[in-house]
Write an enzyme that holds these catalytic residues in place. Sequence first.
Site, PDB file in Angstrom:
ATOM      1  N   TYR A 151      -1.258   0.837   9.752  1.00 46.45           N
ATOM      2  CA  TYR A 151      -0.055   1.542  11.012  1.00 46.45           C
ATOM      3  C   TYR A 151      -1.247   1.137  12.003  1.00 46.45           C
ATOM      4  O   TYR A 151      -2.363   1.601  12.441  1.00 46.45           O
ATOM      5  CB  TYR A 151      -0.330   2.888  11.569  1.00 46.45           C
ATOM      6  CG  TYR A 151      -1.365   3.528  11.119  1.00 46.45           C
ATOM      7  CD1 TYR A 151      -2.636   4.377   9.418  1.00 46.45           C
ATOM      8  CD2 TYR A 151      -2.177   4.458  11.792  1.00 46.45           C
ATOM      9  CE1 TYR A 151      -3.748   4.908   9.986  1.00 46.45           C
ATOM     10  CE2 TYR A 151      -3.887   4.908  12.051  1.00 46.45           C
ATOM     11  CZ  TYR A 151      -3.883   4.612  10.938  1.00 46.45           C
ATOM     12  OH  TYR A 151      -5.696   5.385  10.392  1.00 46.45           O
TER      13      TYR A 151
ATOM     14  N   ARG B 131      -3.097   5.205  -2.302  1.00 48.25           N
ATOM     15  CA  ARG B 131      -3.010   3.494  -1.791  1.00 48.25           C
ATOM     16  C   ARG B 131      -2.829   2.032  -2.422  1.00 48.25           C
ATOM     17  O   ARG B 131      -1.924   1.223  -2.151  1.00 48.25           O
ATOM     18  CB  ARG B 131      -3.709   3.761  -0.633  1.00 48.25           C
ATOM     19  CG  ARG B 131      -4.354   1.994   0.424  1.00 48.25           C
ATOM     20  CD  ARG B 131      -6.203   1.515   0.256  1.00 48.25           C
ATOM     21  NE  ARG B 131      -6.755   0.461   1.000  1.00 48.25           N
ATOM     22  CZ  ARG B 131      -6.001  -0.570   1.801  1.00 48.25           C
ATOM     23  NH1 ARG B 131      -6.003  -0.032   2.741  1.00 48.25           N
ATOM     24  NH2 ARG B 131      -7.187  -1.742   1.783  1.00 48.25           N
TER      25      ARG B 131
ATOM     26  N   GLU C 188       0.979  -5.115  10.700  1.00 47.19           N
ATOM     27  CA  GLU C 188       1.096  -3.393  11.024  1.00 47.19           C
ATOM     28  C   GLU C 188       2.119  -2.333  12.199  1.00 47.19           C
ATOM     29  O   GLU C 188       1.573  -2.657  13.421  1.00 47.19           O
ATOM     30  CB  GLU C 188      -0.449  -3.168  11.572  1.00 47.19           C
ATOM     31  CG  GLU C 188      -1.434  -4.323  10.133  1.00 47.19           C
ATOM     32  CD  GLU C 188      -1.685  -3.403   9.216  1.00 47.19           C
ATOM     33  OE1 GLU C 188      -1.862  -1.590   9.296  1.00 47.19           O
ATOM     34  OE2 GLU C 188      -2.600  -3.648   8.348  1.00 47.19           O
TER      35      GLU C 188
ATOM     36  N   HIS D  71       0.665  -0.956  -0.248  1.00 50.11           N
ATOM     37  CA  HIS D  71       0.281  -0.349   0.061  1.00 50.11           C
ATOM     38  C   HIS D  71       0.884   0.956  -0.533  1.00 50.11           C
ATOM     39  O   HIS D  71       1.976   1.304   0.715  1.00 50.11           O
ATOM     40  CB  HIS D  71      -1.177   0.076   1.195  1.00 50.11           C
ATOM     41  CG  HIS D  71      -1.765  -1.104   1.204  1.00 50.11           C
ATOM     42  ND1 HIS D  71      -2.416  -1.466   2.250  1.00 50.11           N
ATOM     43  CD2 HIS D  71      -2.456  -1.201  -0.210  1.00 50.11           C
ATOM     44  CE1 HIS D  71      -3.004  -2.415   2.137  1.00 50.11           C
ATOM     45  NE2 HIS D  71      -3.737  -2.717   0.497  1.00 50.11           N
ATOM     46  N   SER D  72       0.643   1.717  -0.634  1.00 49.91           N
ATOM     47  CA  SER D  72       2.112   2.867  -1.864  1.00 49.91           C
ATOM     48  C   SER D  72       1.796   4.250  -0.246  1.00 49.91           C
ATOM     49  O   SER D  72       3.008   4.551  -0.503  1.00 49.91           O
ATOM     50  CB  SER D  72       1.271   3.332  -2.599  1.00 49.91           C
ATOM     51  OG  SER D  72       0.365   3.966  -2.822  1.00 49.91           O
TER      52      SER D  72
ATOM     53  N   HIS E 297       2.897  -3.522   6.433  1.00 46.15           N
ATOM     54  CA  HIS E 297       2.087  -2.938   6.122  1.00 46.15           C
ATOM     55  C   HIS E 297       2.079  -1.369   7.543  1.00 46.15           C
ATOM     56  O   HIS E 297       2.988  -1.669   8.507  1.00 46.15           O
ATOM     57  CB  HIS E 297       0.669  -3.260   6.688  1.00 46.15           C
ATOM     58  CG  HIS E 297       0.286  -3.934   5.241  1.00 46.15           C
ATOM     59  ND1 HIS E 297      -0.647  -3.856   4.261  1.00 46.15           N
ATOM     60  CD2 HIS E 297       0.610  -5.470   4.786  1.00 46.15           C
ATOM     61  CE1 HIS E 297      -0.527  -3.975   3.297  1.00 46.15           C
ATOM     62  NE2 HIS E 297      -0.155  -5.390   3.682  1.00 46.15           N
TER      63      HIS E 297
ATOM     64  N   GLU F  46       1.476   3.785   2.818  1.00 48.62           N
ATOM     65  CA  GLU F  46       2.477   3.252   4.262  1.00 48.62           C
ATOM     66  C   GLU F  46       3.834   3.802   4.158  1.00 48.62           C
ATOM     67  O   GLU F  46       4.650   3.071   3.962  1.00 48.62           O
ATOM     68  CB  GLU F  46       1.507   2.921   4.623  1.00 48.62           C
ATOM     69  CG  GLU F  46       0.160   2.390   4.262  1.00 48.62           C
ATOM     70  CD  GLU F  46      -0.558   0.071   4.434  1.00 48.62           C
ATOM     71  OE1 GLU F  46       0.279  -0.360   4.783  1.00 48.62           O
ATOM     72  OE2 GLU F  46      -1.091   0.342   4.374  1.00 48.62           O
TER      73      GLU F  46
END
Lengths: 310, 93
Positions: A199, A128, A271, A70-71, A197, A73
């Site tokens: 958060y 994302r 995460e 997911h860009s 990933h 992040e």
Amino acid sequence: TERSTSTFDFASYHTLDEIYDWLNTLVADHPNLVSKLHIGQSYEKRPLYVLKFSTGGSNRSAIWLDTGIHSREWITQATGVWTANKIVEEYGQDPSVTAILDSMDIFFEIIVNPDGFAFTHSSNRLWRKTRSINAGSPCVGVDPNRNWDAGFGGAGSSSNPCSETYRGPYAHSESEVKSIVDFICGHGSVKSIISIHSYSQMLLYPYGYKTVPAPNHQELNEVAKKAVSDLAAVYGTKYTYGSIADTIYMAGGTSVDWAYDNGVKYSFTFELRDTGRYGFLLPSSQIIPTATETWPALLDIMVHVLEHPY
Amino acid sequence: EKLFVGDQVLRVTARDEEQIALLRVLGERTELQLDFWRHPARPGLPADLQVPFPCLQEVKTFLESNNISYSVMIEDVQELLDEEKKTMNKSRR
């Protein structure tokens, strides 16, 4: 351009070009340990690179790490750069890293979604998805973590191309996903996949697309428990852990479920930080603390994989 | 470059399944252009919702009228982005 691993600023966020340049520098500085593989290209024809950490041998078992599916992040790509550097720093110094690399290879894709990542730097910081065009829709992109052939199309994914969790027209429609699938299937001996990933401070394992416990639930749970405990020992950052479906929500089409269903027993997804202040906009001052605390948890998983061959 | 001036991220905590269902319905209203940074999953777990500035009042009224508790996690998304860009440029220099 950052031209040396010793002058690269690991405490700053970087563009795609800067990170891709740094990959070359890392390989040049450690040619006997690191090589760069080109495993495919993105929708917008950017190269997809994987770092291979290997001390030799053939047909070795391997561990796969990835960041940045997911860009937006950004902490994950930054943690990926720091971690790749840490691996080369610790080989020959840290007994665990040395033992792992003396018998296994590590593959690390730091920018899984380069089109999205470039887009976050140029046009929309909060992008994302991938950047593929969806026929018949004005909305662009597919969620590359709903695009895998494991419960594809199930709960927690969307059939609406305008949704942030759009699963895509069919499983592995995204070249960014298909390239990994082909690589891992072609390799044939990947024993662990760790996908990073941000958060919400969690360490998760299969399943996401169904609520039944995975056959290895108990072992995965024990590994996760130790990993989050060792992570918390660094700065006190508290992680929760468990299966994706139990801990957050049902999510069909995720990478770790695909890996698990395809024989990769040690499939985990992190995460990384935040505690509810910055979300995807974690300040760069937190890159090194985040990566530093994540390292022992990653190492716990990798050591467990080394010590439990299958 | 897309700007997010005045956009806020709300941390929303639903207390039961009914409130979670309401949040999901809210998220499906495409005209609001909401973006769940963290999706509503179960009662007691926070959901984070990015709300464009023009829709802030409507969304907050919706939450308050349904007794769904929330706090402002990010006051102005663009302020954080500007700071992030400034820090990156400084590092590059």
